[in-house]
Design a protein around this motif. Structure first.
Motif, short mmCIF file in Angstrom:
data_model
loop_
_atom_site.label_atom_id
_atom_site.label_comp_id
_atom_site.label_asym_id
_atom_site.label_seq_id
_atom_site.Cartn_x
_atom_site.Cartn_y
_atom_site.Cartn_z
N ALA A 160 -5.33 8.33 -7.87
CA ALA A 160 -4.04 8.96 -8.17
C ALA A 160 -3.47 9.66 -6.95
CB ALA A 160 -4.19 9.93 -9.33
N SER A 161 -4.33 10.33 -6.17
CA SER A 161 -3.82 11.02 -4.98
C SER A 161 -3.31 10.03 -3.94
CB SER A 161 -4.92 11.88 -4.36
OG SER A 161 -5.11 13.03 -5.13
N VAL A 162 -3.99 8.90 -3.83
CA VAL A 162 -3.52 7.90 -2.88
C VAL A 162 -2.14 7.41 -3.31
CG1 VAL A 162 -3.95 5.59 -1.97
CG2 VAL A 162 -5.83 7.23 -2.17
N TYR A 163 -1.99 7.09 -4.59
CA TYR A 163 -0.68 6.64 -5.06
C TYR A 163 0.37 7.72 -4.87
CZ TYR A 163 -2.18 2.20 -7.06
OH TYR A 163 -2.63 0.92 -7.22
N ASN A 164 0.04 8.96 -5.22
CA ASN A 164 1.00 10.06 -5.06
C ASN A 164 1.44 10.19 -3.61
OD1 ASN A 164 0.82 10.70 -7.74
ND2 ASN A 164 -0.61 12.40 -7.44
N THR A 165 0.46 10.25 -2.71
CA THR A 165 0.78 10.50 -1.31
C THR A 165 1.56 9.35 -0.71
OG1 THR A 165 -1.19 11.85 -1.13
CG2 THR A 165 -0.24 11.06 0.93
N LEU A 166 1.15 8.11 -1.01
CA LEU A 166 1.89 6.97 -0.48
C LEU A 166 3.33 7.01 -0.98
CD1 LEU A 166 -0.77 4.12 -0.79
CD2 LEU A 166 0.08 5.17 1.30
N GLY A 167 3.50 7.32 -2.26
CA GLY A 167 4.86 7.39 -2.81
C GLY A 167 5.70 8.44 -2.12
N GLU A 168 5.08 9.57 -1.80
CA GLU A 168 5.82 10.62 -1.12
C GLU A 168 6.17 10.23 0.30
OE1 GLU A 168 3.49 13.98 -3.76
OE2 GLU A 168 2.82 13.50 -1.75
N LEU A 169 5.24 9.59 0.99
CA LEU A 169 5.51 9.15 2.36
C LEU A 169 6.64 8.13 2.38
CD1 LEU A 169 1.87 8.88 3.71
CD2 LEU A 169 3.61 10.51 4.45
N VAL A 170 6.67 7.26 1.38
CA VAL A 170 7.76 6.28 1.30
C VAL A 170 9.08 7.00 1.05
CG1 VAL A 170 8.71 4.40 -0.10
CG2 VAL A 170 6.30 4.36 0.58
N ALA A 171 9.07 7.97 0.13
CA ALA A 171 10.31 8.69 -0.19
C ALA A 171 10.83 9.43 1.04
CB ALA A 171 10.07 9.66 -1.34
N LEU A 172 9.95 9.90 1.88
CA LEU A 172 10.36 10.62 3.08
C LEU A 172 10.75 9.68 4.21
CD1 LEU A 172 7.68 13.45 3.26
CD2 LEU A 172 10.08 13.65 2.61
N GLY A 173 10.55 8.39 4.01
CA GLY A 173 10.90 7.45 5.05
C GLY A 173 9.87 7.35 6.17
N GLU A 174 8.69 7.89 5.95
CA GLU A 174 7.65 7.84 6.99
C GLU A 174 6.84 6.56 6.92
OE1 GLU A 174 7.24 9.83 9.44
OE2 GLU A 174 8.41 11.60 8.88
N VAL A 175 6.88 5.91 5.78
CA VAL A 175 6.11 4.69 5.56
C VAL A 175 6.99 3.73 4.77
CG1 VAL A 175 4.18 3.74 4.23
CG2 VAL A 175 3.82 5.76 5.64
N LEU A 176 6.89 2.44 5.07
CA LEU A 176 7.66 1.44 4.32
C LEU A 176 6.79 0.79 3.27
CD1 LEU A 176 9.43 -0.37 7.27
CD2 LEU A 176 10.38 1.38 5.76
N GLU A 177 7.41 0.50 2.15
CA GLU A 177 6.73 -0.21 1.08
C GLU A 177 7.15 -1.67 1.16
OE1 GLU A 177 6.23 1.87 -3.04
OE2 GLU A 177 7.97 0.54 -3.10
N VAL A 178 6.21 -2.57 1.19
CA VAL A 178 6.52 -3.99 1.32
C VAL A 178 5.95 -4.73 0.13
CG1 VAL A 178 6.43 -5.98 2.85
CG2 VAL A 178 6.21 -3.69 3.80
N THR A 179 6.83 -5.38 -0.63
CA THR A 179 6.34 -6.16 -1.77
C THR A 179 6.46 -7.62 -1.44
OG1 THR A 179 8.54 -5.88 -2.67
CG2 THR A 179 6.79 -4.61 -3.68
N THR A 180 5.37 -8.33 -1.52
CA THR A 180 5.41 -9.77 -1.33
C THR A 180 5.17 -10.40 -2.68
OG1 THR A 180 3.07 -9.90 -0.82
CG2 THR A 180 4.54 -9.51 1.02
#
Lengths: 139, 139
Positions: free
Chosen positions: B52-72
């Motif tokens: 859950a923490s991994v999902y939370n943190t990744l989601g926050e990083l994406v929202a902040l624009g620090e990380v991109l989410e890529v769906t293939t």
DNA sequence: ATCCTATATTGGACTTTGTCCAAGTCAAGA
DNA sequence: TCTTGACTTGGACAAAGTCCAATATAGGAT
């Protein structure tokens, strides 16, 4: 799409009631249903049709190149029967609706040889995102 | 990526052990991990970290624009820390590995005005598919 | 240094989307 | 009309991700 069933029969497909109904659901312009949406509409015409048959048939249609599979975000895949006219998609980031669009250039040409890293590149997916007129007006 | 933690603290983030470990896992070139891969690597350094923490943190990083989410297609989302250099992706249709690629032309320019249907187009995603050298050799 | 509290983490239940399979059904050629 | 292999079905299963109440803790306040 009306002659889809002809083409399928020519390829040795059995024409079952289920496949006919799914083909009917996919008939039309700018259709971009998820598998569940296809199933819901199919059930209206053939109440006993199963989810498995919808998944099977959609998968077969995709494998035959009669229908395109489109994944936008991490949500469910959508199925696009407009497979014989090359096009890309424009998705509203507000409400999720999707339009077919045509590009001026072949996007495959934009990837130079030295950026291919030895891959046998065969396909490209281009998706534009933006707010549709309705969502812009509503904000 | 090393100053990511600085930027996050400047935005009022609490620097927990979990977030530090996740940032460390995402550090590097051509990193395109799924959430589960991030979790597996994070566990090596901090055994009690939860999914859950991994999902939370990744989601926050994406929202902040620090990380991109890529769906293939049909696979798990991947997280790309290379958010500050515009690029596109080349995905192996065999094994799913992914490379960053740069295009010769801005793909936004390929969508003519009359194909925008009044949308306020803001973003475009271009993903190339093909078999990587390893998968070609293996077949 | 210690306390306090809003914020973060946790595990597990739950949802969504999709796959797989054995058993039953049926389209269409003989 | 019969036969048979392809098709369909329901349900179990799996992968990816979300949600929540209970617990822990970072970091400012004292």
């Amino acid at each position: 799409m009306s002659d889809l069933l002809q083409r399928l029969r020519a390829r040795g497909w059995r024409l079952t009631a289920q496949r006919r109904v799914i083909a009917e659901v996919l008939d039309g312009e700018h259709v971009h249903f998820t598998a569940d949406e296809v199933h819901a509409r199919a059930v209206e015409r053939l109440p006993e049709i199963s989810r498995a048959s919808v998944y099977n048939t959609l998968g077969e249609l995709v494998a035959l190149g009669e229908v395109l599979e489109v994944t936008t975000d991490g949500r469910a895949k959508r199925y696009d029967p407009n497979a014989h006219h090359p096009h890309q998609h424009l998705v509203c980031s507000g409400c999720g609706t999707m339009r077919d669009v045509r590009l001026t250039d072949d996007p495959l040409a934009a990837l130079p040889e030295e950026e291919r890293f030895g891959f046998a590149v065969s396909q490209v997916n281009v998706t534009y995102y933006g707010r549709c007129p309705d969502c812009v007006a509503a904000s």
